[in-house]
Design an enzyme around this catalytic site. Structure first.
Site, mmCIF file in Angstrom:
data_model
loop_
_atom_site.group_PDB
_atom_site.id
_atom_site.type_symbol
_atom_site.label_atom_id
_atom_site.label_comp_id
_atom_site.label_asym_id
_atom_site.label_seq_id
_atom_site.Cartn_x
_atom_site.Cartn_y
_atom_site.Cartn_z
ATOM 1 N N ASP A 254 8.586 129.428 25.995
ATOM 2 C CA ASP A 254 7.746 130.084 26.980
ATOM 3 C C ASP A 254 7.466 129.009 28.035
ATOM 4 O O ASP A 254 7.689 127.820 27.807
ATOM 5 C CB ASP A 254 6.463 130.604 26.321
ATOM 6 C CG ASP A 254 5.824 131.683 27.160
ATOM 7 O OD1 ASP A 254 5.117 132.531 26.615
ATOM 8 O OD2 ASP A 254 6.073 131.689 28.392
HETATM 9 C C1 GLC Z 1 4.738 133.560 30.783
HETATM 10 C C2 GLC Z 1 4.835 134.534 29.619
HETATM 11 C C3 GLC Z 1 6.238 134.903 29.261
HETATM 12 C C4 GLC Z 1 7.038 134.982 30.543
HETATM 13 C C5 GLC Z 1 7.170 133.581 31.076
HETATM 14 C C6 GLC Z 1 7.868 133.548 32.443
HETATM 15 O O1 GLC Z 1 3.802 132.568 30.488
HETATM 16 O O2 GLC Z 1 4.139 134.167 28.434
HETATM 17 O O3 GLC Z 1 6.210 136.163 28.575
HETATM 18 O O4 GLC Z 1 8.331 135.521 30.286
HETATM 19 O O5 GLC Z 1 5.922 132.927 31.193
HETATM 20 O O6 GLC Z 1 7.112 134.235 33.380
#
Ligand code: GLC
Length: 722
Positions: A254
């Site tokens: 993430d």
């Molecule tokens: C965010 C989310 C994740 C997302 C990523 C990119 O923090 O937790 O679900 O795909 O970052 O935006």
């Protein structure tokens, strides 16, 4: 029939193996030509949503995009701001809670195909979805992005979605692996949960996504498990995901979820995204070469502290991901904003909307009748495809409930007023409404008094604390004075129905004086059309709740065990309820919910009969075949979901009263009946035995519950396992 299936499976699998075999030597060929620096560069971001390729060898960059409900607007190279493109508006599909509520796997396939086509057209190689974190608390800000409280439902619905996305040559990235069941302190909280609950509740949907869905990538969660970050977790990634499950794709963090070079190198992380590198903030001064898997990793490789084989495994996975996506010459071209996609969005919304209550047949409203309808509530026309965090969308259009009603009820006088108001969408902040509450209420009461019918459209709205990433809800009841307003409206006019637009359960002190209640989800571009389809009776609702609506928060398992259970003490959190999540808790502890898992009404009625199992006792490895007759005993066509739960009467371990093991949705014309047959493999009755670290099928008596909701069981059949 079975022979045909087996033959085609054999052909398919040999094709896949052959495809795999063709790719393997190409991967080795490329790997042998890469420098160490080029290998390392492929393991981390070069921008907000892309990683470096190797221009020297014609190896392309990998481009990723959110999200689970549609392709996010283009984001800037090095900030979270939208890039301001004018050609990136898309189809917004309903939130995954709605898809889960449809209990229709064939729809999940259509959803995945349509979304994958749009991601392909937008030239994205990895789609950052679907999310399958289990619904543990009604306060979790991101429940709307997930598929509910039951591992079997989530597992069954996520597989076709992934297959649909990936047939376009776009990788799904199932998330967030694992135990990211709340937003508060998500970036560091250490989750303690029994190994049995981990295997029986929290892992199954990810296992299905990998082993049956064939997911090409998976996103690690922010939180920790057993004091190790999920992004580089020896047990979760090396042992379970890549070892036991044989995952051959990429583990992608993430954004900002990597914390240590050595651990990232050795504990299974393949691609690091979104790390803030100057003092670990998320400032745009990021310098990608300072990522944990950038120069620090290269230095450890060059010094010999880490063997080159470690980076080679990562690069093999990344190249495999590329051969499946941007280096796959047979990839389709994708499509966007076409009618078929819009029809899929509408169909999923139609099939996921849940009719929770319908006293005096309040719904459907007759579109041919001359009447005055007061449509009251901000959610009647507030855009709900925007907000919510990373699943935010920029749709080509969004039909509001008010617009849907106006189009479908041309003979009615439709009055509308806000009634209540919240502030503008503001990720991470709450901006109060600039409206005066009293004047809003006065206006609402005026039209409520004049109207034949009042339709209140409220709920949550994907603002911060209102079903949004980065924060949990602060209360179980509706916000912005909706409860008080509803009480006043019910005083003014008793002929009132409520439409809730949300991704979470809410308290309902106003339920007693509400005749009709519809659970509408965040329904996407076609929201207003789908709601009007159901409210007018054009479509007979057939959705079922993918999670329990407790009467009060303390009735929910996570909240029953106090603050250490939810939200934790900001360092640690203990899932004290173990396997008793959702209806497992309510059934076993006999706590009656407001609305039960699997509940959903229809404009017609159904009757289940001739419920039986094919045998009375079974040996390990066999299947239980459950059959029953479903009759449509009402006046109009409709669909019913036959649900099969299984429980163990006496057991050597703690058990939930019953657990969903199979379901099937059947559409019937009025007066018709059909025989439904469902199968449950005996292996699905096994529990995870912590002593032997494996699944154990207990012998003895089991009860098979067959019904149309977890609290609406038509018959119980006792069977035994030899
Ligand atoms: C965010 C989310 C994740 C997302 C990523 C990119 O923090 O937790 O679900 O795909 O970052 O935006």
């Amino acid at each position: 029939m079975k022979k045909i299936i087996l033959t085609s499976l054999f052909i398919l699998s040999s094709f896949l193996i052959q495809a795999q075999n063709e790719i393997a030597p190409k991967i080795e060929e490329i790997l042998s030509q890469l420098t160490l620096a080029e290998k390392v560069a492929m393991c981390h971001a070069q921008s907000k949503f892309s990683t470096k390729g190797v221009p020297r060898l014609g190896i392309p960059e990998i481009w990723m995009s959110d999200g689970p409900h549609g392709v996010r607007a283009e984001i800037s190279w090095d900030s979270w701001d939208n890039a301001g493109w004018t050609n990136d508006s898309i189809t917004a599909f309903p939130a995954l809670t709605c898809l889960a509520a449809s209990f229709q796997p064939s729809l999940a396939k259509k959803y995945g195909i349509a979304l994958g086509e749009e991601a392909r057209y937008r030239k994205k190689d990895v789609l950052l979805g679907p999310g399958v974190n289990i619904y543990r608390t009604p306060l979790n800000g991101r429940n709307f992005e997930y598929m509910g409280e039951d591992p079997h439902l989530a597992s069954t619905m996520v597989v076709p979605y992934i297959q649909g996305v990936q047939q376009n040559g776009v990788a799904a990235c199932v998330k967030h692996y694992v135990l990211n069941n709340q937003e508060l302190w998500r970036d560091h909280i250490n989750v303690e949960v029994s190994t049995r609950a981990l295997y029986e509740i929290y892992l199954p949907a990810f296992k299905a996504a990998v082993q049956e869905g064939g997911a090409w990538s998976i996103m690690s969660a922010y939180n920790q498990y057993q004091n190790q970050f999920c992004s580089h977790n020896e047990l979760l990634i090396n042992k379970i995901l890549k070892g036991d499950w044989g995952f051959d794709g990429c583990v992608i963090t993430d954004w900002g979820a990597a914390h240590d070079t050595r651990q990232a190198a050795l504990y299974g992380l393949d691609i690091e995204m979104g790390t803030g590198t100057n003092g670990l903030t998320t400032s745009t001064q990021n310098h990608y070469d300072n990522y944990f898997l950038a120069h620090p990793f290269l230095n450890m490789l060059q010094s010999g502290e880490i063997e080159e084989a470690v980076v080679d495994d990562k690069v093999r996975r990344i190249l495999r991901l590329m051969f499946r996506t941007n280096m796959n010459p047979d990839r389709t071209f994708g499509r966007m904003n076409n009618v078929e996609h819009q029809q899929v969005a509408r169909k999923v919304a139609q099939e996921g909307i849940v009719l929770l209550k319908n006293e005096d047949n309040f719904f459907p409203l007759d579109p041919n009748k001359k009447m005055t309808i007061a449509v009251i509530g901000e959610n009647a026309f507030r855009p709900l495809t925007t907000g919510g965090g990373s699943s935010d969308l920029k749709p080509k259009y969004e039909i509001s409930p008010l617009q849907g009603m106006r189009e479908r009820f041309p003979n009615a006088v439709i009055l509308h007023t806000l009634g209540y108001a919240s502030g503008p969408p503001a990720y991470g902040r709450v901006i109060p409404s600039r409206y005066d509450v009293d004047s809003l209420r006065r206006e609402a009461l005026v039209i409520a008094k004049r109207a034949d019918v009042v339709l209140f459209v409220g709920g949550l709205n994907k603002n911060h604390h209102q079903d949004c990433e980065g924060g949990d809800r602060l209360q179980y009841g509706l916000d912005f004075g909706q409860e008080e307003l509803l009480r006043m409206l019910q005083d003014a006019n008793e002929n009132i129905g409520v439409v809730l637009l949300s991704g979470n359960a809410v308290a309902m002190p106003w339920l007693g004086r509400t005749k009709g209640l519809i659970q509408g989800w965040f329904l996407g571009s076609e929201a207003g059309h789908a709601l009007a389809d159901v409210i007018s009776g054009d479509v007979n609702p057939s959705g079922k709740l993918p999670f329990t609506f407790p009467a009060k928060l303390e009735d929910n398992a996570a909240h029953h065990f106090g603050p250490l259970s939810y939200p934790g003490d900001s360092i640690n959190q203990h899932y004290k309820e173990g396997i008793l999540v959702g209806y497992r808790w309510h059934d076993t502890k006999k706590i009656k919910p407001l609305f039960a898992f699997g509940h959903g009404l229809s404009y017609t009625s159904f009757d289940l009969s001739a419920i039986q199992t094919d045998k009375k006792s079974y040996a390990p490895g066999e299947y239980i075949t459950i059959s029953c007759k479903v009759a449509n005993t009402g006046q109009r066509a409709g669909s019913e979901v036959v649900q099969v739960y299984v429980g163990k009467t006496k057991s050597e371990v703690e058990r939930a009263q019953k657990e969903l093991k199979a379901f099937s949705k059947v559409m019937l014309e009025p007066g018709k009946e059909a025989t439904v047959e469902l199968q449950v493999g005996l292996d699905k009755l096994a529990y995870y035995d912590e002593k032997s670290s494996g699944w154990k099928l207990e012998k003895g008596e089991y009860v098979v519950y067959v019904g149309t909701a977890s609290d609406k069981i038509s018959k119980k059949v006792t069977i035994s396992v030899k």
